[in-house]
Design a protein around this motif. Structure first.
Motif, PDB file in Angstrom:
ATOM      1  N   ARG A 144     114.849  67.237  54.155  1.00 14.64           N
ATOM      2  CA  ARG A 144     115.795  68.051  54.909  1.00 14.64           C
ATOM      3  C   ARG A 144     115.843  69.443  54.310  1.00 14.64           C
ATOM      4  NH1 ARG A 144     122.078  66.719  53.383  1.00 14.64           N
ATOM      5  NH2 ARG A 144     121.969  67.169  51.161  1.00 14.64           N
ATOM      6  N   PRO A 145     116.262  70.447  55.098  1.00 13.23           N
ATOM      7  CA  PRO A 145     116.371  71.797  54.554  1.00 13.23           C
ATOM      8  C   PRO A 145     117.484  71.874  53.521  1.00 13.23           C
ATOM      9  CG  PRO A 145     117.278  71.716  56.769  1.00 13.23           C
ATOM     10  CD  PRO A 145     116.616  70.390  56.526  1.00 13.23           C
ATOM     11  N   THR A 146     117.267  72.699  52.512  1.00 14.37           N
ATOM     12  CA  THR A 146     118.273  72.853  51.464  1.00 14.37           C
ATOM     13  C   THR A 146     118.203  74.260  50.900  1.00 14.37           C
ATOM     14  OG1 THR A 146     119.035  71.946  49.340  1.00 14.37           O
ATOM     15  CG2 THR A 146     116.667  72.017  49.700  1.00 14.37           C
ATOM     16  N   ASN A 147     119.326  74.746  50.363  1.00 16.79           N
ATOM     17  CA  ASN A 147     119.319  76.015  49.633  1.00 16.79           C
ATOM     18  C   ASN A 147     118.605  75.763  48.314  1.00 16.79           C
ATOM     19  OD1 ASN A 147     122.287  76.203  51.188  1.00 16.79           O
ATOM     20  ND2 ASN A 147     121.017  78.044  51.266  1.00 16.79           N
ATOM     21  N   PHE A 148     117.295  75.952  48.358  1.00 23.96           N
ATOM     22  CA  PHE A 148     116.417  75.410  47.333  1.00 23.96           C
ATOM     23  C   PHE A 148     116.591  76.069  45.963  1.00 23.96           C
ATOM     24  CE2 PHE A 148     112.220  74.718  45.344  1.00 23.96           C
ATOM     25  CZ  PHE A 148     112.167  73.337  45.437  1.00 23.96           C
ATOM     26  N   GLN A 149     116.602  77.412  45.940  1.00 21.96           N
ATOM     27  CA  GLN A 149     116.659  78.084  44.651  1.00 21.96           C
ATOM     28  C   GLN A 149     117.015  79.554  44.835  1.00 21.96           C
ATOM     29  OE1 GLN A 149     112.782  78.363  42.758  1.00 21.96           O
ATOM     30  NE2 GLN A 149     111.744  78.435  44.734  1.00 21.96           N
ATOM     31  N   ASP A 150     117.457  80.148  43.733  1.00 30.18           N
ATOM     32  CA  ASP A 150     117.638  81.592  43.646  1.00 30.18           C
ATOM     33  C   ASP A 150     116.454  82.142  42.857  1.00 30.18           C
ATOM     34  OD1 ASP A 150     120.031  81.057  44.859  1.00 30.18           O
ATOM     35  OD2 ASP A 150     121.227  81.298  43.036  1.00 30.18           O
ATOM     36  N   ALA A 151     115.756  83.094  43.445  1.00 36.49           N
ATOM     37  CA  ALA A 151     114.564  83.615  42.785  1.00 36.49           C
ATOM     38  C   ALA A 151     114.250  84.993  43.353  1.00 36.49           C
ATOM     39  CB  ALA A 151     113.387  82.661  42.962  1.00 36.49           C
ATOM     40  N   ALA A 204     105.831  99.508  46.600  1.00 37.22           N
ATOM     41  CA  ALA A 204     106.231  98.380  45.763  1.00 37.22           C
ATOM     42  C   ALA A 204     107.586  97.896  46.256  1.00 37.22           C
ATOM     43  CB  ALA A 204     106.309  98.795  44.297  1.00 37.22           C
ATOM     44  N   PHE A 205     107.814  96.584  46.164  1.00 35.76           N
ATOM     45  CA  PHE A 205     109.082  96.038  46.636  1.00 35.76           C
ATOM     46  C   PHE A 205     109.543  94.921  45.711  1.00 35.76           C
ATOM     47  CE2 PHE A 205     105.534  94.119  48.912  1.00 35.76           C
ATOM     48  CZ  PHE A 205     105.738  92.757  48.713  1.00 35.76           C
ATOM     49  N   TYR A 206     110.867  94.738  45.715  1.00 30.54           N
ATOM     50  CA  TYR A 206     111.492  93.681  44.910  1.00 30.54           C
ATOM     51  C   TYR A 206     112.665  93.125  45.691  1.00 30.54           C
ATOM     52  CZ  TYR A 206     113.855  91.303  41.048  1.00 30.54           C
ATOM     53  OH  TYR A 206     114.455  90.371  40.245  1.00 30.54           O
ATOM     54  N   ARG A 207     112.717  91.804  45.861  1.00 31.07           N
ATOM     55  CA  ARG A 207     113.803  91.142  46.576  1.00 31.07           C
ATOM     56  C   ARG A 207     114.442  90.106  45.653  1.00 31.07           C
ATOM     57  NH1 ARG A 207     111.951  94.683  49.279  1.00 31.07           N
ATOM     58  NH2 ARG A 207     110.968  94.557  51.352  1.00 31.07           N
ATOM     59  N   LYS A 208     115.725  90.244  45.433  1.00 28.01           N
ATOM     60  CA  LYS A 208     116.475  89.232  44.686  1.00 28.01           C
ATOM     61  C   LYS A 208     117.152  88.337  45.707  1.00 28.01           C
ATOM     62  CE  LYS A 208     118.034  87.352  40.892  1.00 28.01           C
ATOM     63  NZ  LYS A 208     117.130  86.672  39.947  1.00 28.01           N
ATOM     64  N   VAL A 209     116.660  87.108  45.852  1.00 29.19           N
ATOM     65  CA  VAL A 209     117.064  86.213  46.936  1.00 29.19           C
ATOM     66  C   VAL A 209     117.934  85.085  46.381  1.00 29.19           C
ATOM     67  CG1 VAL A 209     116.284  84.742  48.820  1.00 29.19           C
ATOM     68  CG2 VAL A 209     114.914  86.731  48.140  1.00 29.19           C
ATOM     69  N   ALA A 210     119.079  84.870  47.035  1.00 27.60           N
ATOM     70  CA  ALA A 210     119.981  83.775  46.655  1.00 27.60           C
ATOM     71  C   ALA A 210     120.066  82.775  47.800  1.00 27.60           C
ATOM     72  CB  ALA A 210     121.368  84.320  46.323  1.00 27.60           C
ATOM     73  N   GLY A 211     119.887  81.497  47.496  1.00 21.03           N
ATOM     74  CA  GLY A 211     120.041  80.444  48.497  1.00 21.03           C
ATOM     75  C   GLY A 211     118.894  80.303  49.457  1.00 21.03           C
ATOM     76  N   TYR A 212     117.689  80.658  49.030  1.00 25.83           N
ATOM     77  CA  TYR A 212     116.526  80.566  49.922  1.00 25.83           C
ATOM     78  C   TYR A 212     116.378  79.141  50.445  1.00 25.83           C
ATOM     79  CZ  TYR A 212     111.847  81.543  51.699  1.00 25.83           C
ATOM     80  OH  TYR A 212     110.754  81.715  52.514  1.00 25.83           O
ATOM     81  N   ILE A 213     116.158  79.005  51.755  1.00 24.84           N
ATOM     82  CA  ILE A 213     116.121  77.689  52.400  1.00 24.84           C
ATOM     83  C   ILE A 213     114.689  77.181  52.480  1.00 24.84           C
ATOM     84  CG2 ILE A 213     116.604  76.420  54.516  1.00 24.84           C
ATOM     85  CD1 ILE A 213     118.882  78.391  55.044  1.00 24.84           C
ATOM     86  N   GLN A 214     114.465  76.007  51.920  1.00 29.37           N
ATOM     87  CA  GLN A 214     113.187  75.316  52.005  1.00 29.37           C
ATOM     88  C   GLN A 214     113.451  73.826  52.190  1.00 29.37           C
ATOM     89  OE1 GLN A 214     110.848  78.229  48.829  1.00 29.37           O
ATOM     90  NE2 GLN A 214     110.591  76.039  48.720  1.00 29.37           N
ATOM     91  N   ASN A 215     112.433  73.113  52.602  1.00 32.45           N
ATOM     92  CA  ASN A 215     112.561  71.661  52.711  1.00 32.45           C
ATOM     93  C   ASN A 215     112.546  71.026  51.326  1.00 32.45           C
ATOM     94  OD1 ASN A 215     112.774  71.457  55.488  1.00 32.45           O
ATOM     95  ND2 ASN A 215     110.563  71.300  55.793  1.00 32.45           N
ATOM     96  N   GLY A 216     113.509  70.130  51.080  1.00 34.09           N
ATOM     97  CA  GLY A 216     113.563  69.371  49.850  1.00 34.09           C
ATOM     98  C   GLY A 216     113.537  67.885  50.137  1.00 34.09           C
ATOM     99  N   GLN A 217     113.264  67.093  49.125  1.00 39.88           N
ATOM    100  CA  GLN A 217     113.152  65.650  49.318  1.00 39.88           C
ATOM    101  C   GLN A 217     114.025  64.888  48.331  1.00 39.88           C
ATOM    102  OE1 GLN A 217     108.912  64.853  48.990  1.00 39.88           O
ATOM    103  NE2 GLN A 217     108.648  65.038  51.194  1.00 39.88           N
ATOM    104  N   THR A 218     114.619  63.802  48.820  1.00 40.11           N
ATOM    105  CA  THR A 218     115.365  62.868  47.984  1.00 40.11           C
ATOM    106  C   THR A 218     114.958  61.451  48.376  1.00 40.11           C
ATOM    107  OG1 THR A 218     117.216  62.854  49.554  1.00 40.11           O
ATOM    108  CG2 THR A 218     117.349  64.405  47.706  1.00 40.11           C
TER     109      THR A 218
END
Length: 229
Positions: free
Chosen positions: A74-81, A47-61
């Motif tokens: 463009r890529p953005t620090n999409f969310q902490d999850a 079993a594993f658990y990762r607390k990720v801050a600043g995950y990079i994904q493509n976002g749109q504006t």
């Protein structure tokens, strides 16, 4: 006099980088339990658990440049999850069988991942049939993963996200040891000539109605000889 006008906004698309990105940080927790018996047999669960801050994904504006509307990706620090999941595996050789048959074996494992990020399949399965006896070594492997979200669709239309369909793949390898120094080999990849579809919206219905791409994978064959000096 009343003048009726049906007007449609035409959206362009644009892509760019992001100099304001910050590093991704992850705090990881893992626990693993394995049991081995005989020569190469084992069963395991992890079993594993990762607390990720600043995950990079493509976002749109939305942008307006010289009066033209653009969807800007463009890529953005999409969310902490968090990413969490489990993995289980089992492998065994049938060494309790007599003679030739004792060389057969198999190896299976599966993974479940719960994550709100793009390009993460929830389910992934690997299965391999094995033969190891004397100078012969043979392995046939099959992999499968479930549909997953790729990212924004990018056109301003519905559906809003692109998904990748189920992915399947089969490979094999065969080795024959002539002596202690020389080994002949044959390898093949993507035996069933599988490919992967991308489509706007989730599910097989959207895959048929809103196809956005088709990714093909090479089928390859290789013959080789290895020599140990």
């Amino acid at each position: 006099r009343v003048v009726m006008c049906s007007c449609q906004i035409i959206w362009g698309t644009a892509n760019g980088g992001n100099p304001d990105l910050v590093p991704v940080e992850s705090t990881n927790y893992d626990v693993d339990l394995s049991y081995y018996w005989s020569n190469a047999n084992h069963v395991s669960v992890a079993a594993f658990y990762r607390k990720v801050a600043g995950y990079i994904q493509n976002g749109q504006t939305n942008l307006v440049i010289s009066g033209q509307n653009y969807i800007y990706t463009r890529p953005t620090n999409f969310q902490d999850a968090s990413i969490k999941g489990v993995e289980a595996g089992y492998s065994q050789f049938l060494d309790f069988l007599p003679g030739f048959w004792s060389g057969f074996g198999y190896d299976v494992n599966g993974t479940y991942i719960d994550a709100p990020f793009n390009n993460v399949a929830k389910y992934h399965v690997n299965a391999s049939g094995i033969y190891e006896k004397g100078p012969y070594s043979f392995r046939f492997s099959y992999t499968w993963n479930s549909e997953y979200k790729v990212g924004p669709f990018g056109t301003g239309a519905q559906p809003q996200f692109t998904y990748a369909s189920i992915r399947k793949n089969a490979d094999l390898s065969f080795n024959y040891r002539l002596d202690d120094r020389i080994t002949l080999s044959f390898d093949a990849t993507n035996l069933f000539n599988n490919y992967q579809r991308q489509h706007a919206g989730k599910g097989s219905e959207n895959a048929a109605i809103f196809p956005t791409g088709l990714q093909r994978f090479d089928r390859t064959y290789a013959i080789g000889i290895r020599a140990r000096l």
